[in-house]
Design a protein around this motif. Sequence first.
Motif, PDB file in Angstrom:
ATOM      1  N   CYS A  41       0.874  -1.165   0.000  1.00 16.72           N
ATOM      2  CA  CYS A  41       0.000   0.000   0.000  1.00 16.72           C
ATOM      3  C   CYS A  41       0.913   1.217   0.000  1.00 16.72           C
ATOM      4  CB  CYS A  41      -0.861  -0.023   1.250  1.00 16.72           C
ATOM      5  SG  CYS A  41      -1.746   1.508   1.571  1.00 16.72           S
ATOM      6  N   GLN A  76      -7.179   3.680  -8.205  1.00 14.70           N
ATOM      7  CA  GLN A  76      -6.724   4.867  -7.478  1.00 14.70           C
ATOM      8  C   GLN A  76      -7.838   5.316  -6.547  1.00 14.70           C
ATOM      9  OE1 GLN A  76      -5.551   7.912 -10.189  1.00 14.70           O
ATOM     10  NE2 GLN A  76      -5.903   9.541  -8.748  1.00 14.70           N
ATOM     11  N   ASP A  77      -7.697   5.062  -5.244  1.00 16.53           N
ATOM     12  CA  ASP A  77      -8.709   5.463  -4.254  1.00 16.53           C
ATOM     13  C   ASP A  77     -10.134   5.169  -4.693  1.00 16.53           C
ATOM     14  OD1 ASP A  77      -7.151   6.228  -2.150  1.00 16.53           O
ATOM     15  OD2 ASP A  77      -7.121   8.338  -2.671  1.00 16.53           O
ATOM     16  N   SER A  81      -9.694   1.851 -12.766  1.00 18.12           N
ATOM     17  CA  SER A  81      -8.266   1.508 -12.841  1.00 18.12           C
ATOM     18  C   SER A  81      -7.567   2.390 -13.858  1.00 18.12           C
ATOM     19  CB  SER A  81      -8.115   0.044 -13.224  1.00 18.12           C
ATOM     20  OG  SER A  81      -8.687  -0.758 -12.234  1.00 18.12           O
ATOM     21  N   CYS A  83      -4.115   3.538 -13.287  1.00 15.91           N
ATOM     22  CA  CYS A  83      -2.684   3.591 -13.009  1.00 15.91           C
ATOM     23  C   CYS A  83      -2.092   2.196 -13.180  1.00 15.91           C
ATOM     24  CB  CYS A  83      -2.445   4.060 -11.583  1.00 15.91           C
ATOM     25  SG  CYS A  83      -3.162   5.673 -11.221  1.00 15.91           S
ATOM     26  N   LEU A  95       5.233   4.078 -10.161  1.00 18.88           N
ATOM     27  CA  LEU A  95       3.803   4.244 -10.387  1.00 18.88           C
ATOM     28  C   LEU A  95       3.621   5.162 -11.581  1.00 18.88           C
ATOM     29  CD1 LEU A  95       0.767   4.130  -9.370  1.00 18.88           C
ATOM     30  CD2 LEU A  95       1.301   6.250  -8.162  1.00 18.88           C
ATOM     31  N   ALA A 102      -3.131  11.978 -10.333  1.00 16.09           N
ATOM     32  CA  ALA A 102      -3.096  11.490  -8.951  1.00 16.09           C
ATOM     33  C   ALA A 102      -2.690  12.656  -8.059  1.00 16.09           C
ATOM     34  CB  ALA A 102      -2.094  10.350  -8.818  1.00 16.09           C
ATOM     35  N   ASP A 106      -3.283  10.541  -2.234  1.00 12.83           N
ATOM     36  CA  ASP A 106      -3.972   9.384  -2.805  1.00 12.83           C
ATOM     37  C   ASP A 106      -3.296   8.102  -2.333  1.00 12.83           C
ATOM     38  OD1 ASP A 106      -5.791  10.941  -4.133  1.00 12.83           O
ATOM     39  OD2 ASP A 106      -5.004  10.552  -6.143  1.00 12.83           O
ATOM     40  N   PHE A 108      -2.802   3.891  -2.949  1.00 13.70           N
ATOM     41  CA  PHE A 108      -2.844   2.823  -3.943  1.00 13.70           C
ATOM     42  C   PHE A 108      -2.531   1.498  -3.254  1.00 13.70           C
ATOM     43  CE2 PHE A 108      -1.675   6.705  -6.019  1.00 13.70           C
ATOM     44  CZ  PHE A 108      -2.417   6.697  -7.188  1.00 13.70           C
ATOM     45  N   TYR A 110      -1.807  -2.597  -4.058  1.00 11.74           N
ATOM     46  CA  TYR A 110      -1.374  -3.390  -5.199  1.00 11.74           C
ATOM     47  C   TYR A 110      -0.895  -4.764  -4.758  1.00 11.74           C
ATOM     48  CZ  TYR A 110       2.959  -1.390  -3.436  1.00 11.74           C
ATOM     49  OH  TYR A 110       3.966  -1.005  -2.612  1.00 11.74           O
TER      50      TYR A 110
END
Length: 117
Positions: A41, A76-77, A81, A83, A95, A102, A106, A108, A110
């Motif tokens: 994160c 992104q928050d 999708s 990013c 990123l 962004a 923010d 992210f 993953y």
Amino acid sequence: MESNLMAINTYHMTLNTSNVKTSDSWIECNRIGNLVMVNGCVKITKDVNVYTGINLASGAPAPCCDKQLYTGAIAQDNTYSSCLLSVSKNGEINLYVRWKKALAGDVFYYEFCYICK
């Protein structure tokens, strides 16, 4: 008794403190054979314009492909999708923002796998 399990190697990843709020971010990188698993994160500290990127972390094993490795799109928050992440030949994770800017703050989340050398 013999074990058929392969050893799990954990890589120490370094978050880029100029782009990432480290108190709200984390990253894990483990390798089993040539399979690398990365999850984490990240909360960014700078705005990122569309079609640009920032460095998040370093220390990942080099991907087996000849060029930079790109992940599938990430959210992104809770938005669509827009990013994606990359792993460079020198183990940096970046990123990249595509259609929506962004903003600093923010977050992210993953998780991805790839084959390394």
